[in-house]
Design a protein around this motif. Sequence first.
Motif, mmCIF file in Angstrom:
data_model
loop_
_atom_site.group_PDB
_atom_site.id
_atom_site.type_symbol
_atom_site.label_atom_id
_atom_site.label_comp_id
_atom_site.label_asym_id
_atom_site.label_seq_id
_atom_site.Cartn_x
_atom_site.Cartn_y
_atom_site.Cartn_z
ATOM 1 N N GLU A 2 -0.332 -0.399 -3.918
ATOM 2 C CA GLU A 2 -0.979 -0.167 -5.204
ATOM 3 C C GLU A 2 -2.209 0.721 -5.044
ATOM 4 N N ALA A 3 -2.991 0.481 -3.975
ATOM 5 C CA ALA A 3 -4.162 1.331 -3.733
ATOM 6 C C ALA A 3 -3.739 2.765 -3.475
ATOM 7 N N ALA A 4 -2.631 2.944 -2.728
ATOM 8 C CA ALA A 4 -2.153 4.300 -2.455
ATOM 9 C C ALA A 4 -1.745 4.997 -3.753
ATOM 10 N N GLY A 5 -1.159 4.255 -4.683
ATOM 11 C CA GLY A 5 -0.820 4.854 -5.976
ATOM 12 C C GLY A 5 -2.052 5.322 -6.725
ATOM 13 N N GLU A 6 -3.106 4.509 -6.717
ATOM 14 C CA GLU A 6 -4.355 4.911 -7.348
ATOM 15 C C GLU A 6 -4.928 6.155 -6.681
ATOM 16 N N VAL A 18 0.611 17.665 -1.660
ATOM 17 C CA VAL A 18 1.801 17.173 -0.946
ATOM 18 C C VAL A 18 1.442 15.793 -0.384
ATOM 19 N N TRP A 19 2.056 14.771 -0.907
ATOM 20 C CA TRP A 19 1.693 13.371 -0.560
ATOM 21 C C TRP A 19 2.835 12.720 0.200
ATOM 22 N N ARG A 20 2.520 12.208 1.335
ATOM 23 C CA ARG A 20 3.512 11.481 2.140
ATOM 24 C C ARG A 20 2.912 10.136 2.557
ATOM 25 N N MET A 21 3.725 9.102 2.415
ATOM 26 C CA MET A 21 3.295 7.767 2.847
ATOM 27 C C MET A 21 4.476 7.042 3.460
ATOM 28 N N GLN A 22 4.218 6.371 4.559
ATOM 29 C CA GLN A 22 5.249 5.578 5.223
ATOM 30 C C GLN A 22 4.590 4.314 5.793
ATOM 31 N N SER A 23 5.175 3.159 5.499
ATOM 32 C CA SER A 23 4.586 1.886 5.946
ATOM 33 C C SER A 23 5.702 0.914 6.273
ATOM 34 N N ASP A 24 5.582 0.268 7.410
ATOM 35 C CA ASP A 24 6.596 -0.720 7.796
ATOM 36 C C ASP A 24 6.322 -2.095 7.196
ATOM 37 N N VAL A 25 5.134 -2.288 6.619
ATOM 38 C CA VAL A 25 4.808 -3.541 5.967
ATOM 39 C C VAL A 25 3.682 -3.287 4.972
ATOM 40 N N ASP A 26 3.797 -3.897 3.802
ATOM 41 C CA ASP A 26 2.730 -3.761 2.816
ATOM 42 C C ASP A 26 1.690 -4.846 3.076
ATOM 43 N N VAL A 27 0.426 -4.495 2.967
ATOM 44 C CA VAL A 27 -0.633 -5.418 3.349
ATOM 45 C C VAL A 27 -1.696 -5.473 2.267
ATOM 46 N N HIS A 28 -2.476 -6.539 2.292
ATOM 47 C CA HIS A 28 -3.650 -6.671 1.437
ATOM 48 C C HIS A 28 -4.836 -6.013 2.136
ATOM 49 N N LEU A 29 -5.573 -5.234 1.391
ATOM 50 C CA LEU A 29 -6.768 -4.560 1.913
ATOM 51 C C LEU A 29 -8.000 -5.368 1.545
ATOM 52 N N LEU A 48 -13.832 -2.235 -8.076
ATOM 53 C CA LEU A 48 -14.790 -3.331 -7.907
ATOM 54 C C LEU A 48 -14.315 -4.596 -8.593
ATOM 55 N N ALA A 49 -13.650 -4.468 -9.716
ATOM 56 C CA ALA A 49 -13.230 -5.646 -10.478
ATOM 57 C C ALA A 49 -11.991 -6.292 -9.905
ATOM 58 N N ALA A 50 -11.216 -5.576 -9.094
ATOM 59 C CA ALA A 50 -9.969 -6.143 -8.563
ATOM 60 C C ALA A 50 -10.270 -7.243 -7.564
ATOM 61 N N GLN A 51 -9.505 -8.333 -7.643
ATOM 62 C CA GLN A 51 -9.680 -9.434 -6.697
ATOM 63 C C GLN A 51 -9.138 -9.077 -5.322
ATOM 64 N N SER A 52 -8.049 -8.337 -5.284
ATOM 65 C CA SER A 52 -7.466 -7.919 -4.012
ATOM 66 C C SER A 52 -6.783 -6.576 -4.216
ATOM 67 N N HIS A 53 -6.581 -5.858 -3.134
ATOM 68 C CA HIS A 53 -5.969 -4.538 -3.163
ATOM 69 C C HIS A 53 -4.785 -4.534 -2.215
ATOM 70 N N VAL A 54 -3.621 -4.278 -2.747
ATOM 71 C CA VAL A 54 -2.438 -4.110 -1.915
ATOM 72 C C VAL A 54 -2.346 -2.637 -1.543
ATOM 73 N N LEU A 55 -1.937 -2.366 -0.327
ATOM 74 C CA LEU A 55 -1.930 -0.993 0.171
ATOM 75 C C LEU A 55 -1.084 -0.082 -0.712
#
Length: 788
Positions: A635-639, A656-667, A626-633
């Motif tokens: 960083e949010a995925a790390g949380e 078992v955690w898998r993540m793949q992204s062609d571009v990092d985005v603001h949520l 709630l306190a964060a001004q913006s969420h990057v995908l």
Amino acid sequence: MQASNPSALGKPPASGMQPVAWPSIESILQRPLNPPRWLGWRLRAMVLIVVAGLAGVLLVAHWLAAQPKFPLALQATPHGEVRLGTADYPTLQRLEGLTLLSIAVESPDANGRLHTQVAPVNSALLQPSGRWIMAPQMRQDFDRLHQRMGELLGHWSSIGLVVQLHFQNAPAETVLIAPRGWSGLSPLFWLTSGLALLVLALGSSVLLVGPHWRNAGFVVLALCQCVQLLLMGVELNLEAFTPMWLVSLDVRLRMACDLASAAALVLMAAQQFTPSQRAMRVTALAWLAAAGLWLQCQDLCSPAHWWLVQLGCTALAVLAVLMAGQAQRQAPHPLTLVMRRMLVISIVTWSLLTLALWLGASRADLSLQVATYGVITWEVFVTSLVLISPYLSRSRHVLQEFSLLAASGTIAASLDLLFVALFSLGQFTSMTLSLFLSLGLYLSFRRWLLTRLPRPDEVTMEQVFQQMFRIARQVERQPDAMHDALVRLLRDLFDPLEIHVACGQVTEATLRGNGAILLVPVPCRARGGRDGHTALVLKHARRGQNLFTAEDARLAHRIMEQLHRALTFDEAVEQGRSEERLRIAQDLHDDIGARLLTLMYQAPSPEMEDYIRHTIQDLKTLTRGLAAQSHVLSEAAGEWKRDIDHRLSVARCELVWRMQSDVDVHLTMVQWSALTRILRELVSNAISHARARTVEVSLTLADDCLTLSVSDDGQGTDPSVWAHGLGLGGVRKRVKQLGGSVRWLQHGPQGIRCEVIVPSFVGAGSGHAGTGAGASGFGADSPGQFSH
């Protein structure tokens, strides 16, 4: 010309990359953004030209005031005779209707004896200009009678001249021909002189604003029309007393102006081409042909010379039309299209005037009417075209009405001349019939013609406001998408041939290039986006078929103003939401967190202490989000990964955690909150209901599509027989908020897999933050792949 690709205009840069270097407005316009101010030498030169023109008109008026004025109106008969019309003085009214044969002046010779000089009179003497006489006999009479009348005026004095009028079948009468005086100047002289001054000022302003060869054609056309108007006003006042020197000069000047105007049209058409030797050669040949025709036919001593000049002017104008059409095919431009239409109308009008002169040559009265009223109509028509040319973009409605009325007036004049020539109708009957027919055509076809003309309102205002609302929402989530969104909106609204994003400060939507270019400022954003001022440069409305008008500029300005207000309002609302979320997070942390911490230390059993500790951890995650001004995908995925790993480790379950992204985005807050709760609910189900030993989470963002998959190896049953409660219902609700879909499937021999798919995830509500997920650094096994 190639239209700009709108998808490439507003492409936002990734984080860490240099911003797109937009070209400057000056480089796109190929001219200074701020036109030269009317100060210094330009203003002084403009004032000097206007004052000199006004002084010239006054000098000409002073000269005309000293010239003789016949006290009776002269009228031509169909047989070439001259009949007296209305008289200026009551004592001469008894002479009205008599046929005038000659004018005589008695003067003493060297021996003191009276000598009578006689000047015969016929309809040729009433012709205002020898430029429009094509019959050889009438031309000879025109020159001979003016020469004899000039000999009579050799006895002219400042107090006037006493002459004898010889009539057919009536005794001679003695009358005094007095100077015209300033009060004797006709209103037509002041009207034509005023128009000549306007044309002179307009041509001078065009030359002073842009002293370039591209403006030379219009300047020559304006100066030639200025000379034509002034000559016409002078000759209509002199009538039968035109001096012989002016008679000779008038023919040469008028013919030179006609040929120079036609050559100037070729020069103006050549300006539409990219500078090439071919266009320059054609222009040079046109001027050489005009000069050759003038040298060969400057006296118009034969009908062949007269027709050669008429056809030469027509051929040069047709050449200008062909060049304009070729330029329009190579590089569509609205000014070229408008110029071609005007040229076609002018050629048709010129041809009708020539036809009327040819048909009326056999009748003296008809020839005089065509040479007087037909030429006046033609000159006023050309003057109106010259005057409105620099102001074509002022008002589409006014220009459309003006074009229709001008066409109706031209048709009325042409029909009048043809009716008199073909059917021998009277002047009043012919004019009345022509006006009624032209007015009927105007009223009958006006609505049809106006509806056939392209209009800027093909996109309804409701659609415009819907697009503005979507742009405001998109820019709120993705600030760098401003230019792309505005390009799409203005392209739908005006359909320009080209559209560019340029650097430069423009305070409001303005027109350039006489309506060929529209500059639209991009609304400033207080947060996010790129620093600096930018503007959109729109070229050639309706795919090069139309000019931008002042109404278009005002519409674009209002749209940008409303969009700026919407963005400012959304920013204020978002700031209020952020402050309220921060306050709520602070209250939860200070109040609820402190109480939970107290309960944890006072827990009666280790199990209760562990449960409260997990609750405090969840509260901590919630307040941090709630306190964060913006969420990057990334960083949010790390949380999310740390939170899920902690919860599963307590339940002795493997992640078992898998993540793949062609571009990092603001949520956005909606996206972060929804994904957080979806993951938490699905993991809770795997722990509590399925009693799984392994949970596999896969998060993929590719081609603007987000895919989230949570699988377990627990004791799940067939999903088709499930009774969806609050947990599964909450998952469906939050997936719907994201604009996606969810489904549960059986996973292997045992276990359940939940799959969430959100298409258009980035375009729906996020902005670019990086170049990929590999930069997020969660301890990945390989780029873009994360596992526990």
